[in-house]
Enzyme design. Sequence first.
Site, PDB file in Angstrom:
ATOM      1  N   LYS A  12     -13.373  -8.376  26.036  1.00  0.00           N
ATOM      2  CA  LYS A  12     -12.524  -9.301  25.678  1.00  0.00           C
ATOM      3  C   LYS A  12     -11.933  -9.996  26.673  1.00  0.00           C
ATOM      4  O   LYS A  12     -12.153  -9.773  27.798  1.00  0.00           O
ATOM      5  CB  LYS A  12     -11.360  -8.351  24.968  1.00  0.00           C
ATOM      6  CG  LYS A  12     -11.602  -7.474  23.807  1.00  0.00           C
ATOM      7  CD  LYS A  12     -10.750  -6.619  23.133  1.00  0.00           C
ATOM      8  CE  LYS A  12     -11.060  -6.019  22.070  1.00  0.00           C
ATOM      9  NZ  LYS A  12      -9.905  -5.359  21.386  1.00  0.00           N
ATOM     10  N   ASN A 115      -6.878  -4.037  25.443  1.00  0.00           N
ATOM     11  CA  ASN A 115      -7.713  -2.948  25.611  1.00  0.00           C
ATOM     12  C   ASN A 115      -9.013  -3.325  25.820  1.00  0.00           C
ATOM     13  O   ASN A 115      -9.864  -2.470  26.086  1.00  0.00           O
ATOM     14  CB  ASN A 115      -7.452  -1.967  24.369  1.00  0.00           C
ATOM     15  CG  ASN A 115      -7.962  -2.576  23.252  1.00  0.00           C
ATOM     16  OD1 ASN A 115      -8.370  -3.549  22.928  1.00  0.00           O
ATOM     17  ND2 ASN A 115      -7.935  -1.577  22.244  1.00  0.00           N
ATOM     18  N   GLU A 129     -21.787  -7.480  12.801  1.00  0.00           N
ATOM     19  CA  GLU A 129     -21.014  -7.858  13.850  1.00  0.00           C
ATOM     20  C   GLU A 129     -22.247  -8.656  14.552  1.00  0.00           C
ATOM     21  O   GLU A 129     -22.276  -9.962  15.338  1.00  0.00           O
ATOM     22  CB  GLU A 129     -20.521  -6.953  14.700  1.00  0.00           C
ATOM     23  CG  GLU A 129     -19.037  -6.718  14.137  1.00  0.00           C
ATOM     24  CD  GLU A 129     -18.521  -5.538  14.804  1.00  0.00           C
ATOM     25  OE1 GLU A 129     -17.323  -4.785  14.252  1.00  0.00           O
ATOM     26  OE2 GLU A 129     -18.938  -5.016  15.981  1.00  0.00           O
TER      27      GLU A 129
HETATM   28  N1  UDP Z   1      -4.672  -3.698  17.876  1.00  0.00           N
HETATM   29  C1  UDP Z   1      -3.610  -3.895  18.076  1.00  0.00           C
HETATM   30  N2  UDP Z   1      -2.568  -3.040  17.707  1.00  0.00           N
HETATM   31  C2  UDP Z   1      -2.417  -1.959  16.995  1.00  0.00           C
HETATM   32  C3  UDP Z   1      -4.123  -1.426  16.398  1.00  0.00           C
HETATM   33  C4  UDP Z   1      -5.235  -2.390  16.901  1.00  0.00           C
HETATM   34  O1  UDP Z   1      -3.202  -4.863  18.708  1.00  0.00           O
HETATM   35  O2  UDP Z   1      -1.942  -1.348  16.575  1.00  0.00           O
HETATM   36  C5  UDP Z   1      -5.826  -4.414  18.106  1.00  0.00           C
HETATM   37  C6  UDP Z   1      -6.745  -3.644  19.578  1.00  0.00           C
HETATM   38  O3  UDP Z   1      -7.112  -4.823  20.315  1.00  0.00           O
HETATM   39  C7  UDP Z   1      -7.830  -3.097  18.979  1.00  0.00           C
HETATM   40  C8  UDP Z   1      -8.292  -3.971  17.788  1.00  0.00           C
HETATM   41  O4  UDP Z   1      -6.809  -4.447  17.244  1.00  0.00           O
HETATM   42  O5  UDP Z   1      -8.777  -2.918  19.560  1.00  0.00           O
HETATM   43  C9  UDP Z   1      -9.031  -3.755  16.596  1.00  0.00           C
HETATM   44  O6  UDP Z   1      -8.338  -2.810  15.978  1.00  0.00           O
HETATM   45  P1  UDP Z   1      -9.314  -1.522  15.546  1.00  0.00           P
HETATM   46  O7  UDP Z   1      -8.259  -0.859  14.634  1.00  0.00           O
HETATM   47  O8  UDP Z   1     -10.337  -2.123  15.032  1.00  0.00           O
HETATM   48  O9  UDP Z   1      -9.419  -0.953  16.972  1.00  0.00           O
HETATM   49  P2  UDP Z   1     -10.761  -0.633  17.746  1.00  0.00           P
HETATM   50  O10 UDP Z   1     -12.069  -0.430  16.699  1.00  0.00           O
HETATM   51  O11 UDP Z   1     -10.950  -1.738  18.763  1.00  0.00           O
HETATM   52  O12 UDP Z   1     -10.605   0.720  18.727  1.00  0.00           O
END
Ligand code: UDP
Length: 151
Positions: A12, A115, A129
């Site tokens: 990212k 993250n 994707e």
């Molecule tokens: N995210 C956020 N706040 C939240 C949950 C997710 O900003 O409460 C962001 C975070 O960068 C995350 C992305 O949204 O990586 C996509 O969310 P997902 O639930 O798909 O998590 P991931 O698959 O990336 O672990």
Amino acid sequence: MSTTERTYIMVKPDGVQRGLVGKIITRFEERGYKIVALKFVQPTEEHLEKHYADLRNKPFFPGLIKYMASGPVVAIVFEGLDAVKTGRAMLGATNPLASPIGSIRGDFCLAVGRNIIHGSDSVESANKEIALWFPEGITEWKSVFENWIYE
Ligand code: UDP
Ligand code: MG
């Protein structure tokens, strides 16, 4: 039974800005995963809205799109045994504070909204994707290490 899979991994904008691209790629290469597609790209908000379409009703969605469009990302497809689930384990949890030490998020970041890395959560998402980020397709090749990584 585990099978050979492809997963979509993306460093990212914060991971790029913080100079963590090399370290992240190294972890996957060292584990035995093979790069089959890679590019450095500034994504548009429209493209990111497609990537995160499943999250469009979440309160954090606008902030997420802004964050993800704030700079270039590194888009990668890794291939290997159980790449999707093992890739997710290598990332850690969505919340870096809940991520085990030794995982990428557990070692390199602190905040859920910063993250540093994305990884596909299922084979179905990975296929979607990969098609979205690499409409030109991936590059198949045979690694000389293959017989030392797999029986
Ligand atoms: N995210 C956020 N706040 C939240 C949950 C997710 O900003 O409460 C962001 C975070 O960068 C995350 C992305 O949204 O990586 C996509 O969310 P997902 O639930 O798909 O998590 P991931 O698959 O990336 O672990
Ligand atoms: Mg996700």
